[in-house]
Design a protein around this motif. Structure first.
Motif, mmCIF file in Angstrom:
data_model
loop_
_atom_site.group_PDB
_atom_site.id
_atom_site.type_symbol
_atom_site.label_atom_id
_atom_site.label_comp_id
_atom_site.label_asym_id
_atom_site.label_seq_id
_atom_site.Cartn_x
_atom_site.Cartn_y
_atom_site.Cartn_z
ATOM 1 N N SER A 204 10.761 -8.147 0.690
ATOM 2 C CA SER A 204 11.209 -7.979 2.071
ATOM 3 C C SER A 204 10.014 -7.938 3.019
ATOM 4 O O SER A 204 10.110 -8.356 4.165
ATOM 5 N N GLY A 205 8.871 -7.437 2.514
ATOM 6 C CA GLY A 205 7.672 -7.397 3.344
ATOM 7 C C GLY A 205 7.263 -8.789 3.782
ATOM 8 O O GLY A 205 6.920 -9.014 4.942
ATOM 9 N N ARG A 206 7.322 -9.739 2.839
ATOM 10 C CA ARG A 206 6.952 -11.109 3.180
ATOM 11 C C ARG A 206 7.889 -11.708 4.216
ATOM 12 O O ARG A 206 7.492 -12.547 5.015
ATOM 13 N N ALA A 207 9.171 -11.277 4.175
ATOM 14 C CA ALA A 207 10.126 -11.809 5.149
ATOM 15 C C ALA A 207 9.980 -11.122 6.504
ATOM 16 O O ALA A 207 10.140 -11.752 7.541
ATOM 17 N N ILE B 78 -0.029 -4.887 6.319
ATOM 18 C CA ILE B 78 0.510 -3.531 6.241
ATOM 19 C C ILE B 78 1.974 -3.497 5.806
ATOM 20 O O ILE B 78 2.393 -2.562 5.117
ATOM 21 N N ALA B 79 2.736 -4.532 6.158
ATOM 22 C CA ALA B 79 4.185 -4.497 5.923
ATOM 23 C C ALA B 79 4.527 -4.156 4.477
ATOM 24 O O ALA B 79 5.352 -3.279 4.214
ATOM 25 N N VAL B 80 3.865 -4.823 3.526
ATOM 26 C CA VAL B 80 4.214 -4.608 2.115
ATOM 27 C C VAL B 80 3.879 -3.174 1.648
ATOM 28 O O VAL B 80 4.755 -2.488 1.116
ATOM 29 N N PRO B 81 2.625 -2.686 1.858
ATOM 30 C CA PRO B 81 2.340 -1.312 1.447
ATOM 31 C C PRO B 81 3.246 -0.279 2.118
ATOM 32 O O PRO B 81 3.647 0.709 1.489
ATOM 33 N N LEU B 82 3.577 -0.527 3.393
ATOM 34 C CA LEU B 82 4.415 0.410 4.130
ATOM 35 C C LEU B 82 5.816 0.473 3.532
ATOM 36 O O LEU B 82 6.387 1.547 3.338
ATOM 37 N N LEU C 31 6.420 2.444 0.251
ATOM 38 C CA LEU C 31 6.671 3.881 0.324
ATOM 39 C C LEU C 31 8.164 4.168 0.236
ATOM 40 O O LEU C 31 8.590 5.239 -0.173
ATOM 41 N N MET C 32 8.981 3.188 0.671
ATOM 42 C CA MET C 32 10.428 3.419 0.730
ATOM 43 C C MET C 32 11.183 2.685 -0.375
ATOM 44 O O MET C 32 12.182 3.162 -0.863
ATOM 45 N N LEU C 33 10.710 1.488 -0.747
ATOM 46 C CA LEU C 33 11.444 0.668 -1.703
ATOM 47 C C LEU C 33 10.661 0.543 -2.995
ATOM 48 O O LEU C 33 9.488 0.921 -3.068
ATOM 49 N N ASP C 34 11.301 -0.010 -4.049
ATOM 50 C CA ASP C 34 10.530 -0.273 -5.258
ATOM 51 C C ASP C 34 9.639 -1.487 -5.016
ATOM 52 O O ASP C 34 9.923 -2.315 -4.153
#
Lengths: 306, 332
Positions: free
Chosen positions: A277-280, A260-264, A267-270
């Motif tokens: 950042s999702g992977r981190a 979920i982190a990446v799709p979420l 919505l805010m970042l490119d």
């Protein structure tokens, strides 16, 4: 994310949670009863997987592998207790950490020498391979359902044994006042040894049952051990109920976080920044969960009164 | 008791204190003297090999004496200490990836990163004690480990090789192995003196008092939490700076610097040297790293020997190497 995919991820999270519970239960029982911090618990999970892989390959049967790997894991746990761990019960946590770290180093290298460094794969028993349709459009692997049901069965068994039998009563009493239980004529050392061996066997069982889904390799116990620590810290050390709830929570957060982190964040970042950042962020989530829990309840969700 | 035996007892007691005071001064001077001679002795053998090993000894000794402030003085058994080494190495690595190699920029940033991470995790960790503290510090260390393995642009799992060592406004102060060694040695000496001063200060005594009996310290008006947090931040920050040197020594930055196994090794160095004795810990670092080097040359399966050695050390050498020297009673 589609609802079906979300449901699959949720089930996967529960499945991971139940594996973590099998490991954390032994860890928290041993710690709660004997005040013994055993870092080598993760190694027992790894050895369970290796034993199963070897015996299953030799006999061609997963069931025979499991039936032999479990008592072998039990015996190994008892041997470690006899040789090393029993000398550490009265020592400081610092000494316990270092000596059990020594056990990890030794056993990990022994595994590398015996089985080599390359991963070993284990086949799912043919009768339990494939997937079944849970509900419309949701196919779920049978083996994962087997893991979930056996995890739940062990949880129920522990709930009954620890909470509602004479043996469980002695274990709980032994954890608060070992001397008193001993004075009542109970062989407390034997009781402790029983708890220890059982905990080692549960970790071995977790390794054996997860082996077909993962590749069996040296070091597989380390990451799981840290997650199990997070589980018992969140749940409250010594509490089986806490370990169960925290394990499911950690399993779900860990699994959903990664999907979920990446799709979420998108919505805010490119997209590029989001996936970066999702992977981190994803692997941090369980630790953030732990920090948040401790900020509110410093002794975990279900602290055991002493 | 007669007057004569009383006098004898008194003089024996003062002899013991004198001996201890001597050991507390002479032994550190001896240790640092030996370390100072290393570059000159190294010229006789394979210089770069000896220097690189001994630079690692000096750098990890700095990290270990910082950890000893926590374990020996405050009784805070941190199992996430390697994370701070990692913070320092990644300060070097990440800035190098953006073309910045000036130590005057790297050091302040490593310092700030060390303070921020130790403060943020410390404020949660210090509320707990004993086994909880061990597990929480372990978990926070792992958190940072997983974050850097996910940083694909900075090498991810594999880490990254540094193209050049840090400099000071273009002056290549770390160019030779020898100058790097002397800087690392100077840093160890400075941190040793600083931590020694802290241990003997009012702050250090309150910290030790908190370890002995937290309730009593509260009752006489101290706030143990503030002292523990402060010690935690000092230890983390000193170690982050040691990490800057470590990256320069290895010319390589990778997540392996901050594995929890590395944290356990640092903890072992403290116990091997003698918990609570700062110069003992330096000795511990030397024996540990040189011993590891020998074992590794002897057999590729050295952990099979090292593991049992570690267990035996815990079983039989409880007071560490420092106990081998007369007068060096453990302060604990």
């Amino acid at each position: 994310m589609s609802p079906t995919l979300a449901a699959v991820q949720l089930l996967n999270g529960i499945q991971l949670g139940l594996i973590l519970f099998l490991i954390a239960a032994g860890l928290t029982l041993v710690f709660g009863v004997m005040d013994f911090l055993n870092l080598a618990h993760g190694v027992q999970y790894m050895i369970g997987a290796y034993l199963l892989a070897t015996i299953a390959a030799a006999t061609g049967s997963y069931v025979v592998g499991l039936l032999l790997a479990l008592p072998a894991a039990l015996l190994l746990g008892l041997a470690l207790e006899l040789l090393i761990f029993r000398h550490l019960y009265s020592r400081s946590h610092l000494d316990q950490v270092l000596a059990t770290f020594g056990v990890i180093i030794f056993l990990s290298e022994a595994v590398r020498m015996i089985w080599g460094v390359s991963p070993i794969s284990v086949d799912i028993p043919p009768a339990l391979s494939g997937a079944i349709e849970l509900f419309d459009g949701l196919n779920y692997p049978v083996w994962r359902i087997v893991i979930i049901s056996s995890g739940l069965a062990v949880a129920a068994l522990l709930y009954v044994v620890v909470g509602h039998t004479r043996l469980g009563m002695l274990i709980r009493a032994g954890s608060t006042s070992a001397d008193m239980v001993s004075a009542l004529g109970v062989n407390i050392k034997l009781l402790f040894r029983l708890v220890f061996g059982f905990g080692a066997m549960l970790a071995g069982f977790a390794g054996a049952i997860i082996a077909p889904l993962l590749s069996v390799e040296p070091g597989m116990g380390d990451n799981v051990l840290i997650l199990a620590f997070v589980v018992i810290v969140v749940g409250g050390i010594g509490s089986i109920r806490g370990a169960f709830i925290a394990a499911i929570l950690v399993g779900i957060v860990e699994t959903l976080g990664r999907s979920i982190a990446v799709p979420l964040l998108k919505l805010m970042l490119d997209p590029a920044a989001a996936s970066q950042s999702g992977r981190a962020v994803a692997p941090m989530l369980v630790y953030i969960l732990m920090a948040a829990t401790l900020a509110v309840r410093p002794a975990g969700l279900f602290p055991v009164r002493r | 008791m007669s007057l004569v035996t009383e006098e004898k007892a008194a003089s024996a007691a003062s002899d013991a204190t004198l001996l201890r005071r001597k050991a507390d001064v002479i032994l550190p001077i001896l240790i640092f003297g030996c370390l100072l001679c290393v570059p000159f002795i190294a010229r006789l053998g394979s210089e770069s090999y000896v220097l690189s090993l001994m630079t690692r000894v000096v750098i990890l000794a700095t990290a270990a004496i910082a950890l000893d402030l926590l374990i020996g003085q405050a009784g805070m058994i941190s199992l996430g200490h390697a994370a701070y080494l990692g913070i320092g190495t990644y300060a070097v690595g990440i800035l190098a990836a953006h073309g910045i190699t000036n130590i005057a920029i790297i050091v302040p940033l490593a310092l700030v990163a060390g303070v921020i991470f130790s403060f943020a995790t410390g404020i949660i960790a210090i509320r707990s004690q004993g086994a909880y503290f061990i597990m929480i510090t372990l978990a926070f260390g792992q958190m940072l480990f997983f974050v850097v393995t996910a940083l694909a642009q900075y090498g991810g799992d594999d880490g990254m090789t540094l193209s050049a060592r840090s400099d000071l406004f273009g002056i290549e102060i770390f160019k030779s192995d020898r100058s790097l060694y002397f800087v690392a040695f100077g840093f160890l000496l400075a941190m040793y003196l600083l931590l020694r001063r802290i241990v003997h200060s009012h702050f250090g005594r309150v910290l030790a008092g908190t370890r002995e009996n937290e309730v009593r310290m509260q009752a006489i008006g101290f706030k143990p939490m503030q002292y523990r947090l402060c010690a935690y931040v000092i230890a983390g920050t000193v170690t982050a700076l040691a990490g800057v040197l470590l990256a320069n020594q290895a010319n390589f930055v990778s997540p392996s610097t901050m594995t929890w196994q590395r944290s356990a090794e640092l903890m072992f160095i403290v116990v091997l040297g003698g918990v609570g004795s700062l110069h003992g810990v330096i000795l511990g670092a030397a024996v540990f790293l040189i011993g590891e080097e020998y074992l590794a040359q002897w057999t590729e399966h050295w952990p099979i020997v090292f593991g049992p050695l570690l267990i035996l050390t815990v079983f039989f050498a409880r007071n560490g190497l420092i106990a081998l020297f007369p007068g060096s009673g453990r302060r604990l």
